[in-house]
Scaffold this active site. Sequence first.
Site, PDB file in Angstrom:
ATOM      1  N   ASP A 109      12.014   4.588   2.171  1.00 22.02           N
ATOM      2  CA  ASP A 109      13.463   4.663   2.356  1.00 22.02           C
ATOM      3  C   ASP A 109      13.957   5.819   3.216  1.00 22.02           C
ATOM      4  O   ASP A 109      15.159   5.951   3.442  1.00 22.02           O
ATOM      5  CB  ASP A 109      14.169   4.702   0.998  1.00 22.02           C
ATOM      6  CG  ASP A 109      13.611   5.791   0.075  1.00 22.02           C
ATOM      7  OD1 ASP A 109      13.226   6.880   0.564  1.00 22.02           O
ATOM      8  OD2 ASP A 109      13.548   5.539  -1.150  1.00 22.02           O
ATOM      9  N   HIS A 126       3.087   4.006   2.615  1.00 20.80           N
ATOM     10  CA  HIS A 126       3.487   2.602   2.733  1.00 20.80           C
ATOM     11  C   HIS A 126       4.475   2.377   3.876  1.00 20.80           C
ATOM     12  O   HIS A 126       5.144   1.353   3.936  1.00 20.80           O
ATOM     13  CB  HIS A 126       4.068   2.107   1.406  1.00 20.80           C
ATOM     14  CG  HIS A 126       3.065   2.104   0.299  1.00 20.80           C
ATOM     15  ND1 HIS A 126       3.419   2.044  -1.038  1.00 20.80           N
ATOM     16  CD2 HIS A 126       1.708   2.160   0.316  1.00 20.80           C
ATOM     17  CE1 HIS A 126       2.321   2.068  -1.783  1.00 20.80           C
ATOM     18  NE2 HIS A 126       1.275   2.137  -0.985  1.00 20.80           N
ATOM     19  N   CYS A 159       7.762  -8.970  20.114  1.00 18.46           N
ATOM     20  CA  CYS A 159       7.771  -7.761  20.938  1.00 18.46           C
ATOM     21  C   CYS A 159       8.062  -8.104  22.396  1.00 18.46           C
ATOM     22  O   CYS A 159       7.473  -9.032  22.961  1.00 18.46           O
ATOM     23  CB  CYS A 159       6.418  -7.071  20.798  1.00 18.46           C
ATOM     24  SG  CYS A 159       6.200  -5.605  21.818  1.00 18.46           S
TER      25      CYS A 159
END
Length: 253
Positions: A109, A126, A159
Amino acid sequence: MIAASLQSGVDQLGEFIAEAKVIVPFTGAGISTETGIPDFRSPGGLWTRNRPIPFDEFVASQDARDESWRRRFAMEETFAAAKPGRGHRALASLYRAGKIPAIITQNIDNLHQASGFAAGDVIELHGNTTYARCIGCGTAYDLGWVKTRFEPQQRGPDCSACGEPVKTATISFGQAMPEDEMQRAAELSQHCDLFIAIGSSLVVWPAAGFPVMAKHAGARLVIINNEPTEHDVHADLVIRHDIGQTLGPFVRN
């Protein structure tokens, strides 16, 4: 290990912090719940509402990629509104005081950076959900770029450099853990004298091995989590109380 009462736990934690020269915090989703970001495993957590999308499924299926981005943008207001809580600010205070060289986190976060940690001193096991990355060439994209391409047809973008799928810069189930971050986390765990695991269920391996690694290397181990963990037996101090209340006394302006 019998969990300490809140006040006795705070007092003993304060003693450990005062005596420690090098503190390494290890944080999980529980440190961010008071900011409005739900955790994953508890009742009402993210994984009780939505099945996680494994990495191989994301790669193989456009539908899975679309759903992954729908979920991310459904959480956008929650992530955008979140500000560092008392736990984040307490750790940032110890960081500014020179007690903490870097922090290991399972969180995605960006709140440790927002609390005052330099980005290079936040070891994100992570990844980070506040930006995106191509799974092929690694090109980074801001979420605004993704959103402008996703919204017209609700289709996850590819992409612009190599044509491979773009996903949040997080580590999904089945995706390789980041080698550099894992190595840095191991080194920190083995060279601290106080390791504090905060708000983690300590069930996701190999990351859950760092508290025991620190203990085996001679560090004191403190676990702060509302629920018991399988590592409590190894801890010098277990505090099963609200993280904000526990760490709030250590916030310094």
